[in-house]
Design a protein around this motif. Structure first.
Motif, PDB file in Angstrom:
ATOM      1  N   UNK A   9       0.864  -1.184   0.000  1.00  0.00           N
ATOM      2  CA  UNK A   9       0.000   0.000   0.000  1.00  0.00           C
ATOM      3  C   UNK A   9       0.894   1.226   0.000  1.00  0.00           C
ATOM      4  N   UNK A  10       0.683   2.123  -0.965  1.00  0.00           N
ATOM      5  CA  UNK A  10       1.555   3.289  -1.066  1.00  0.00           C
ATOM      6  C   UNK A  10       0.774   4.517  -1.508  1.00  0.00           C
ATOM      7  N   UNK A  11       0.815   5.534  -0.667  1.00  0.00           N
ATOM      8  CA  UNK A  11       0.193   6.822  -0.977  1.00  0.00           C
ATOM      9  C   UNK A  11      -1.241   6.671  -1.482  1.00  0.00           C
ATOM     10  N   UNK A  12      -2.002   5.849  -0.773  1.00  0.00           N
ATOM     11  CA  UNK A  12      -3.432   5.780  -1.033  1.00  0.00           C
ATOM     12  C   UNK A  12      -3.908   4.670  -1.933  1.00  0.00           C
ATOM     13  N   UNK A  13      -2.994   3.852  -2.463  1.00  0.00           N
ATOM     14  CA  UNK A  13      -3.434   2.766  -3.324  1.00  0.00           C
ATOM     15  C   UNK A  13      -2.539   1.542  -3.163  1.00  0.00           C
ATOM     16  N   UNK A  14      -3.092   0.398  -3.498  1.00  0.00           N
ATOM     17  CA  UNK A  14      -2.326  -0.848  -3.458  1.00  0.00           C
ATOM     18  C   UNK A  14      -1.641  -1.034  -4.810  1.00  0.00           C
ATOM     19  N   UNK A  15      -0.335  -1.260  -4.767  1.00  0.00           N
ATOM     20  CA  UNK A  15       0.444  -1.402  -5.999  1.00  0.00           C
ATOM     21  C   UNK A  15       1.252  -2.698  -5.939  1.00  0.00           C
ATOM     22  N   UNK A  16       1.631  -3.267  -7.075  1.00  0.00           N
ATOM     23  CA  UNK A  16       2.507  -4.440  -7.074  1.00  0.00           C
ATOM     24  C   UNK A  16       3.828  -4.113  -6.383  1.00  0.00           C
TER      25      UNK A  16
END
Length: 313
Positions: A9-16
């Motif tokens: 989770x990074x800066x408001x969103x889930x990313x690979x």
């Protein structure tokens, strides 16, 4: 091998995992300018349910660290909590989880006006079963490296920069053939381990350094103090501990969200008691894991349900 997971989770969103990046010019990279928490979610194998342990207390401490650093946090507690739940679900964990919310300074000059530099946040989560050291115990030593002073780099702040001090002590102990060391403060009293608090037992009384002994105000330490008093009826005393007292203790252990409860069976080649894991250490280990997995339901207020196994299948 470094811990990894499928998603961050990074800066408001889930990313690979591979897409979670911070620029090399960020103050978090250049100077370790971030604050963070180490948290746990525990898996109840009977219910097939995962619980975050003492979520509110960890978020409160994260904000206290940020306040001292004059760092703004761009997310509410509710947003962070939802981020934890979403990330754990996205990674489909069905065992114990260790996760870290981190608030960091991005690129810019944070030294004078930190409110003028962007503050970001991310959460890392990993599968993390209890360590083997929790059963067998470890051999500790008193480190020659002193714990950070409150008047220089306060250990009360859970900041990445403070862990350079921790690493010096830990690596030094390993090169000498020991496991996790015990660090003294600048007054020569016992403080804590590099990443965990310290407790010992003498004559049936649990003793631990006070919060003004240059230690992190540990949530696990607070948990164990309550459980010793309420579940076992054992007296807990918070006071300064001399180095020589370590060698005549009956039992000793480290505690923390990452460490959980790790028995110490020897310090500087002095055995703790009979050199085996002591009874009060074993008892608090059992109670801690029972409470953290909601096996008896008495401390459900400390637990935040994440999901049941069939919710992610």
């Amino acid at each position: 091998m470094a811990s990894t997971a499928d998603f961050v989770w990074m800066d408001g969103e889930i990313v690979p995992w591979a897409n979670a990046q911070i620029h090399v010019s960020a103050e978090a990279v250049l100077r370790g300018a971030n604050v963070f928490e180490g948290m746990r979610a525990y898996w109840n194998s009977d219910e097939r349910q995962l619980y975050i342990f003492r979520n509110e207390e960890h978020l409160r401490r994260l904000r206290q660290s940020a306040k001292i650093m004059r760092m703004s946090i761009p997310y509410t507690d509710e947003q962070f909590t939802q981020a934890f739940i979403d990330l754990i679900r996205k990674n489909r964990f069905t065992d114990n989880v260790h996760f870290r919310p981190v608030v960091y300074f991005d690129a810019g000059d944070y030294k004078w006006k930190p409110d003028e530099i962007r503050t970001g946040a991310f959460v890392l989560a990993f599968s993390r079963p209890p360590s083997a050291a929790g059963k067998a115990g470890i051999q500790s030593c008193v480190s020659s490296w002193r714990r950070n002073s409150d008047n220089s780099s306060p250990s009360r702040i859970k900041a990445a920069g403070n862990y350079h001090n921790s690493r010096l002590a830990y690596v030094d102990a390993k090169t000498k053939g020991f496991d996790t060391p015990i660090m003294l403060n600048d007054r020569g009293d016992v403080a804590e381990g590099p990443a965990s608090c310290f407790m010992m037992v003498r004559d049936g009384v649990v003793i631990t350094p006070p919060v003004n002994a240059d230690i992190l105000e540990s949530i696990t330490r607070d948990t164990l103090i309550q459980l010793y008093r309420d579940e076992l009826g054992v007296q807990v005393v918070e006071r300064d501990i001399d180095r020589s007292e370590l060698y005549i203790a009956d039992e000793a252990f480290f505690c923390g969200s990452g460490a959980e409860v790790v028995p110490i069976v020897g310090i500087d080649h002095y055995p703790m008691g009979d050199g085996k894991v002591g009874p009060l250490t074993k008892q608090i280990q059992e109670i801690y894991f029972r409470i953290a997995t909601d096996k008896d339901g008495k401390y459900s207020k400390w637990l935040l349900p994440v999901y049941r196994d069939n919710d992610v299948r």
